[in-house]
Design a protein around this motif. Structure first.
Motif, short mmCIF file in Angstrom:
data_model
loop_
_atom_site.label_atom_id
_atom_site.label_comp_id
_atom_site.label_asym_id
_atom_site.label_seq_id
_atom_site.Cartn_x
_atom_site.Cartn_y
_atom_site.Cartn_z
N ILE B 180 -76.39 -84.44 -14.49
CA ILE B 180 -75.72 -85.08 -15.85
C ILE B 180 -77.04 -84.91 -16.70
O ILE B 180 -76.70 -84.53 -17.71
N LEU B 181 -78.00 -85.29 -16.22
CA LEU B 181 -79.25 -84.99 -17.06
C LEU B 181 -79.42 -83.48 -17.34
O LEU B 181 -79.90 -82.98 -18.43
N ASN B 182 -79.32 -82.51 -16.24
CA ASN B 182 -79.59 -81.17 -16.38
C ASN B 182 -78.20 -80.22 -15.88
O ASN B 182 -78.44 -79.92 -14.81
N MET B 183 -77.59 -80.20 -16.72
CA MET B 183 -76.16 -79.56 -16.25
C MET B 183 -76.41 -78.30 -16.11
O MET B 183 -76.88 -77.42 -16.76
N LEU B 247 -76.64 -79.91 -35.14
CA LEU B 247 -75.67 -80.67 -36.08
C LEU B 247 -75.48 -82.17 -35.89
O LEU B 247 -75.65 -83.05 -36.83
N LEU B 248 -75.17 -82.25 -34.59
CA LEU B 248 -74.65 -83.82 -34.15
C LEU B 248 -75.82 -84.59 -34.00
O LEU B 248 -75.89 -85.93 -34.19
N PHE B 249 -76.84 -84.02 -33.16
CA PHE B 249 -77.97 -84.98 -32.65
C PHE B 249 -79.37 -84.67 -33.20
O PHE B 249 -80.46 -85.05 -32.54
N SER B 251 -81.29 -82.02 -32.68
CA SER B 251 -81.97 -81.47 -31.78
C SER B 251 -82.59 -80.37 -32.69
O SER B 251 -82.02 -79.84 -33.43
N LYS B 280 -89.43 -80.92 -22.70
CA LYS B 280 -88.48 -81.25 -21.79
C LYS B 280 -87.66 -80.27 -21.52
O LYS B 280 -87.18 -80.04 -20.59
#
Lengths: 296, 296, 296
Positions: B180-183, B247-249, B251, B280
């Motif tokens: 889940i961390l690195n899909m 856009l959302l977060f 990044s 990361k």
């Protein structure tokens, strides 16, 4: 009970125990819970790197108590996720706390006076959850007193009990401690609360459920507000626990010192730990501090 | 939809979505899954040392999606193990891949052209599983859109989601990363697929389920075949994800660089990491490569 | 069966299989189980530091088989906790073993002759549990032979199968080994027993269930008593397993040496391990010793 009658506490409690939790109290619960997620070291990086993992952690912080109780009673762990409005609300809070421009939302809710109000509101939800958990378990197992206590405990403690696995989701693994080995105040209070509500459900406590909810809420809210305001991680149970543990398990009567903190031990204790128990307690004190945040 | 009508895609899709998966497609699924188990470092030693543990891992690789979905919906985790023929088939494949004399079977199925066909067939099963998962969850929770997405996701991703615990069974523990961390690509695609199928189930997507299954299968099969042929661990979603996350977060828009790999950063980045997010991501690139194998 | 008829074993077995387990046999089961908890390094400190965690571990040692079987069949994991008398009995044993003044109770039950009797009684419970587990699974899945084996296995092995997580509760984490990778004698015997009982339930074994219970109990009790008396962690299956593994999985025929221990290998094997398999087996021997205690 006479005094309560004079104060008309029974009616107040009755009214109080009928107030709906959604949305105001639940909102406070979500905010405080996700606030504590953001306090966790590394959680901000996880949110940026893997929003899905961060969102899942936030959901665990908000709904772990329901998930755990459902698992333990053999139900569907995802059951609570059918309440779209709750999920949406919690997700919005998660988004605002982690990604609000200028970190504005976080700064607002982490502002101490605001936070104290939210913390108090959160404890209202916790008390209700414990009562509901015990009641639910009583419904399933009429004489399963232990099951009632466990479900109430789990409903009150929530994510703290599975903190090891919640951390694992964020890529952190700290197996040397867990919430059952080093219980924080909210977890302990949930346990004692669950025992009280179980006794009430078994008619061994001469008090109505609404009154018990009311009193327990009052105790929790005031204690948590005071602890939060003082940035303390102590526990009002230390003294009584110390005595009970001394009587039952032969533990040394040193538990009271924890609160006073660093009252210098009479022995110099140079290199090797003289009493392994004491050392462990001191060690526990450190880890408990880290932990107690989470359980709030 | 007009073009589809001309091509008679609707009928083709209808027919396609009625093909039984057992035994041909399931066989391919088992072969590719257990092949990826054998790719895991140390799995051959485990198979020799403890066949029971290895066999259990193989069953997880083949049936984890059913087990997980059953667990999450509160059913019996062993439910799927009542299908003796499926278990027998998967066990035979496990035996052949790990213990066939001269490693003959392994060499055959790991031969690239054969493997590409098997990989394509496996994706047919994955698409069906996602659709079935969403449908199953819809049956249990009519408005539980999130539950539908989760069950579809879990049915598509399978063992990848519990890779930490599957590794633990083999005596390996790598808590610093998880799916889940690195899909990886298949996990991400399963998530997006689950969202699409949920939208379809909620009648928010103007397309029939059989057409969606057909299109999703085509997309997955071609992408996976290309990725496998090129030994690539990239993802066709990188660019769009990078923009959405921007856009959302908030990044940084560096996601696209991942594919080009090692386009030297303009800044020299001497000792300490300048941007922790970038570091990361680079780190995630490495671990993702290791991971993506598993999720296929 | 003729000889059995002469000895009237059928009737004896019938009568034997009707004896209630509670309280005498269960008592022995609890005592031996919690005794093995106390043998675990660090468990005494945990009991003093966090009685709740220690008590929870003790409950796992006593009731993990029920919890696991309930989980795997989709039931309520806490179901068994409704039997207050069993819980109370186990809790009393836990208290006496860990906190009895002068360690008196522990010294009594750990005294070898007493322990041997208790160990024998414990095996009576184990055999019954396996039979009950297989029967229960057969009731739920008439043709789910694998499910029957798994449930019987889990009912016989109990806490050993989740030892990693039981240890985690006590703050210990040892991911490099687990009971499935390195099966101890009781776990292996439970597996073989579960297979036998499944064959009986499927009418593939020409023997009545009560006779099988009787014979399996006899075998387990005598073997465990002998192993405990000799402080041995060997297994009577070594020779036959070695041959079967050689035939099925091509393992080298070195398993028999494990029992004789340290029959010097013909090759000098100076620095690097010559055969990785052999080394692993020797390594497994060490960890198995540590493990086998737990599974008893």
């Amino acid at each position: 009970m006479d005094v309560l009658g004079v104060l008309n506490l029974g009616d107040v409690a009755q009214t109080f125990s009928k107030i709906g939790m959604f949305p105001v109290f639940d909102l406070a619960y979500y905010i405080v819970s996700i606030l504590y997620l953001k306090y966790e070291p590394g959680s901000v990086e996880v949110a940026r790197k893997s929003p899905v993992a961060s969102w899942l952690c936030a959901m665990l912080y908000c709904f772990a108590s329901y998930i755990l109780a459902d698992v333990l009673l053999g139900g569907c762990p995802l059951d609570y996720f059918q309440y779209n409005s709750h999920i949406l609300l919690a997700s919005t809070i998660w988004y605002l706390i982690f990604f609000c421009p200028l970190n504005l939302f976080y700064k607002c809710v982490a502002f101490l006076p605001v936070k104290l109000v939210l913390v108090a509101l959160k404890e209202v939800v916790r008390a209700r959850k414990i009562a509901a958990g015990v009641h639910h378990a009583h419904h399933a197992y009429h004489n399963g007193f232990l099951i009632m206590v466990i479900i109430g405990y789990v409903k009150g403690s929530g994510v703290a009990l599975i903190s090891n696995f919640e951390q694992l989701l964020r890529g952190v693994w700290s197996p040397d401690s867990n919430e059952i080995l080093n219980m924080s105040f909210p977890t302990k209070a949930s346990l004692y609360g669950a025992i009280l509500f179980t006794l009430q459900e078994a008619h061994l406590l001469p008090v109505s459920k609404s009154t018990l909810i009311c009193l327990f809420t009052l105790f929790m809210a005031t204690t948590k507000v005071i602890l939060t305001a003082r940035h303390s991680h102590g526990s009002p149970f230390v003294l009584i626990e110390s005595w009970v543990c001394h009587l039952l398990f032969g533990s040394p009567l040193g538990g009271g010192e924890e609160e006073h903190h660093a009252t210098p031990a009479p022995a110099p204790a140079p290199v090797a730990p003289v009493s392994p128990v004491k050392t462990k307690e001191e060690l526990g004190d450190g880890t408990r501090k880290r932990k107690s945040k989470k359980a709030e």
